[in-house]
Design an enzyme around this catalytic site. Structure first.
Site, PDB file in Angstrom:
ATOM      1  N   GLY A  43      -8.770 -33.775  16.107  1.00 14.33           N
ATOM      2  CA  GLY A  43      -9.153 -34.455  14.884  1.00 14.33           C
ATOM      3  C   GLY A  43     -10.285 -33.709  14.176  1.00 14.33           C
ATOM      4  O   GLY A  43     -10.039 -32.757  13.465  1.00 14.33           O
ATOM      5  N   SER A 115      -7.344 -27.937  19.421  1.00 13.75           N
ATOM      6  CA  SER A 115      -7.930 -28.007  18.085  1.00 13.75           C
ATOM      7  C   SER A 115      -9.372 -28.510  18.185  1.00 13.75           C
ATOM      8  O   SER A 115     -10.172 -27.924  18.927  1.00 13.75           O
ATOM      9  CB  SER A 115      -7.048 -28.877  17.191  1.00 13.75           C
ATOM     10  OG  SER A 115      -7.411 -28.764  15.840  1.00 13.75           O
ATOM     11  N   TRP A 116      -9.750 -29.587  17.462  1.00 14.26           N
ATOM     12  CA  TRP A 116     -11.099 -30.116  17.612  1.00 14.26           C
ATOM     13  C   TRP A 116     -11.395 -30.429  19.080  1.00 14.26           C
ATOM     14  O   TRP A 116     -12.523 -30.253  19.548  1.00 14.26           O
ATOM     15  CB  TRP A 116     -11.305 -31.382  16.777  1.00 14.26           C
ATOM     16  CG  TRP A 116     -12.449 -32.212  17.271  1.00 14.26           C
ATOM     17  CD1 TRP A 116     -12.378 -33.380  17.971  1.00 14.26           C
ATOM     18  CD2 TRP A 116     -13.847 -31.893  17.163  1.00 14.26           C
ATOM     19  NE1 TRP A 116     -13.654 -33.824  18.294  1.00 14.26           N
ATOM     20  CE2 TRP A 116     -14.561 -32.930  17.815  1.00 14.26           C
ATOM     21  CE3 TRP A 116     -14.558 -30.835  16.587  1.00 14.26           C
ATOM     22  CZ2 TRP A 116     -15.955 -32.933  17.895  1.00 14.26           C
ATOM     23  CZ3 TRP A 116     -15.943 -30.840  16.662  1.00 14.26           C
ATOM     24  CH2 TRP A 116     -16.627 -31.882  17.315  1.00 14.26           C
ATOM     25  N   ASP A 271      -1.214 -19.591  13.098  1.00 16.12           N
ATOM     26  CA  ASP A 271      -2.026 -20.788  12.879  1.00 16.12           C
ATOM     27  C   ASP A 271      -2.823 -20.578  11.594  1.00 16.12           C
ATOM     28  O   ASP A 271      -3.835 -19.872  11.583  1.00 16.12           O
ATOM     29  CB  ASP A 271      -2.956 -21.005  14.069  1.00 16.12           C
ATOM     30  CG  ASP A 271      -3.682 -22.344  14.025  1.00 16.12           C
ATOM     31  OD1 ASP A 271      -3.918 -22.844  12.914  1.00 16.12           O
ATOM     32  OD2 ASP A 271      -4.019 -22.870  15.107  1.00 16.12           O
ATOM     33  N   HIS A 299      -0.365 -23.927  14.245  1.00 20.34           N
ATOM     34  CA  HIS A 299      -1.238 -24.968  14.800  1.00 20.34           C
ATOM     35  C   HIS A 299      -0.439 -26.060  15.506  1.00 20.34           C
ATOM     36  O   HIS A 299      -0.919 -26.686  16.445  1.00 20.34           O
ATOM     37  CB  HIS A 299      -2.083 -25.573  13.680  1.00 20.34           C
ATOM     38  CG  HIS A 299      -3.341 -26.224  14.146  1.00 20.34           C
ATOM     39  ND1 HIS A 299      -4.440 -25.504  14.584  1.00 20.34           N
ATOM     40  CD2 HIS A 299      -3.694 -27.537  14.256  1.00 20.34           C
ATOM     41  CE1 HIS A 299      -5.400 -26.336  14.935  1.00 20.34           C
ATOM     42  NE2 HIS A 299      -4.980 -27.580  14.753  1.00 20.34           N
TER      43      HIS A 299
END
Length: 319
Positions: A43, A115-116, A271, A299
């Site tokens: 996120g 990701s985050w 990505d 991604h």
């Protein structure tokens, strides 16, 4: 989807009281006596997966999932304008992870993030390296301001129409300035219609960036219910407009603190939102990490990337 094991649902769930008005939802899956592994969602603000897991050996792993502050099933929810975002920073999340580890009586655990989630996992591991056994990190990010600027400005060179729409989502007098701060301000507006419009404009940009990737998923960000959309964008804008409260290059500069922690880094060549350069730079300063780059992936990932993630999880289950 690469499935190795029968669906495994939680055997335990609960809420962790942080002492400042937040309650963090968590759940455990697999074997209560197995090797602990913590899933760190992305996120920020996506919330943990709600589907049964099929990636982790339920006989060998004790998998813990949790919803980071103000999203998913944690309370208060960021869709409520009364939720105090000042109590939601990277440092708060690291403290929550440590509090959860202690609450569950876990000495050390494997970290898995994407990701985050990779940024948060790295930040936690650098602060508490003695608590981390291994790491499996996908779609590597360190949330440097340079990375944030690329995602919300630089990538607009490839998608100028979509980026113009993203820029035009903020008041005209702020369009040549700090767009993320402008969006963060819109997401604090007490008028829900203002917040819904800002969230829709933000998510349309996120979806545009990922749409043309190999295996891109239409509506990957925007396809969520209304409160989740508002919470996701409110949290993202809050974090990214503040550089995630990390010093520039901090996670690369302090990678030496990860010495002795085996890791597998997985990244898609295409990505667009998080170029492979960051994963490459991290692998160069983390000798215990093995980087794999996937030519068929962005991604959103690919079957090949999922196979590699599952292989790493299998590799580490007997350590």
């Amino acid at each position: 989807m690469v499935d190795l094991y029968p669906p495994t649902s939680p055997y335990d769930s609960g809420f962790l009281d942080t002492g400042d008005g937040n309650r963090i939802y968590y759940e455990q899956l697999g074997n209560p006596e197995g090797k602990p592994a913590l899933n760190v969602h992305g996120g920020p603000g996506s919330g943990a997966a709600r589907r049964p897991t099929r990636a982790w050996d339920p006989e060998r792993y004790r998998v813990i999932r949790f919803d980071q502050r103000n999203c998913g099933r944690s309370t208060p929810h960021a869709s409520d304008p009364a939720a105090d975002m000042a109590l939601n920073t990277t440092h708060h999340l690291i403290e929550d992870m440590e509090r959860l580890r202690e609450h569950l009586g876990i000495e050390r655990w494997l970290l898995n993030g994407a990701s985050w989630g990779s940024t948060l996992a790295l930040a936690y591991a650098q602060q508490h390296p003695e608590r981390v056994t291994e790491m499996v990190v996908t779609a590597v990010t360190t949330t440097r301001r340079a990375e944030i600027d690329w995602l919300y400005r630089g990538a607009g060179r490839f998608y100028p129409e979509a980026w113009d729409r993203f820029r035009d989502g903020v008041p005209e007098n702020e369009r040549d300035g700090d767009l993320l701060t402008a969006y963060a301000r819109l997401m604090e507006n007490p008028d829900r219609t203002v917040r819904e419009k800002a969230a829709a404009d933000w998510l349309a940009w996120e979806d545009a960036v990922i749409a043309d990737e190999p295996n891109g998923v239409p509506g990957m960000y925007g396809d969520r219910e209304a409160d989740a959309r508002i919470a996701f964008v409110r949290i993202c804008a809050h974090y990214f407009s503040n550089g995630a409260w990390l010093e520039e290059d901090q996670l690369l500069r302090d990678a030496h603190k990860l010495a002795g922690i085996p890791a597998v880094l997985l990244h898609g060549r295409h990505d667009m939102g998080g170029p492979v350069q960051t994963a490459w730079e991290l692998a160069k300063v983390w000798p215990d990490a093995r980087l794999q780059i996937f030519e068929d992936s962005g991604h959103a990932g690919s079957d090949a990337m999922q196979h590699a993630a599952r292989a790493a999880i299998e590799e580490f289950k007997n350590r």
